[in-house]
Design a protein around this motif. Structure first.
Motif, mmCIF file in Angstrom:
data_model
loop_
_atom_site.group_PDB
_atom_site.id
_atom_site.type_symbol
_atom_site.label_atom_id
_atom_site.label_comp_id
_atom_site.label_asym_id
_atom_site.label_seq_id
_atom_site.Cartn_x
_atom_site.Cartn_y
_atom_site.Cartn_z
ATOM 1 N N GLU A 1 0.841 -1.190 0.000
ATOM 2 C CA GLU A 1 0.000 0.000 0.000
ATOM 3 C C GLU A 1 0.877 1.240 0.000
ATOM 4 O OE1 GLU A 1 -3.260 2.197 2.872
ATOM 5 O OE2 GLU A 1 -2.877 0.068 3.128
ATOM 6 N N TYR A 2 0.490 2.224 -0.768
ATOM 7 C CA TYR A 2 1.187 3.504 -0.776
ATOM 8 C C TYR A 2 0.157 4.583 -1.038
ATOM 9 C CZ TYR A 2 4.453 7.220 -1.679
ATOM 10 O OH TYR A 2 5.143 8.396 -1.599
ATOM 11 N N ARG A 3 0.145 5.602 -0.200
ATOM 12 C CA ARG A 3 -0.806 6.702 -0.350
ATOM 13 C C ARG A 3 -0.040 7.982 -0.631
ATOM 14 N NH1 ARG A 3 -5.196 5.765 4.481
ATOM 15 N NH2 ARG A 3 -5.625 3.610 3.956
ATOM 16 N N ASP A 4 -0.426 8.675 -1.687
ATOM 17 C CA ASP A 4 0.194 9.967 -1.990
ATOM 18 C C ASP A 4 -0.243 11.028 -0.987
ATOM 19 O OD1 ASP A 4 1.681 9.173 -4.218
ATOM 20 O OD2 ASP A 4 -0.032 9.407 -5.546
ATOM 21 N N VAL A 5 -1.480 10.911 -0.502
ATOM 22 C CA VAL A 5 -2.013 11.862 0.470
ATOM 23 C C VAL A 5 -2.267 11.095 1.768
ATOM 24 C CG1 VAL A 5 -3.885 13.461 0.986
ATOM 25 C CG2 VAL A 5 -3.104 13.193 -1.367
ATOM 26 N N PRO A 6 -1.586 11.469 2.861
ATOM 27 C CA PRO A 6 -1.782 10.741 4.110
ATOM 28 C C PRO A 6 -3.174 10.958 4.683
ATOM 29 C CG PRO A 6 -0.397 12.658 4.459
ATOM 30 C CD PRO A 6 -0.632 12.549 2.992
ATOM 31 N N GLU A 7 -3.619 10.000 5.479
ATOM 32 C CA GLU A 7 -4.952 10.084 6.071
ATOM 33 C C GLU A 7 -5.039 11.272 7.029
ATOM 34 O OE1 GLU A 7 -7.915 7.190 8.558
ATOM 35 O OE2 GLU A 7 -6.319 6.313 7.355
#
Length: 53
Positions: A32-38
């Protein structure tokens, strides 16, 4: 404080550059990789809303 490197060197990379490098290294194993953090609490505080309890 960074006790290992007291010079505090910084490396600049965009999230897309990091993701691309991780894809090269991890390949299909990148889970998993998110460009925008939660960052729920930060977003709530930035808009003046009280955190949900």
């Amino acid at each position: 404080m960074n006790k290992v490197n007291p010079r505090r060197e910084f490396f600049y990379a965009t999230p897309a550059e990091v993701r691309d490098l991780l894809e090269k290294i991890a390949g299909q194993h990148l889970l998993e990789y998110r460009d925008v953090p939660e960052a729920l609490e930060w977003r709530q505080s930035a808009h003046g809303a009280a955190p949900a309890v």
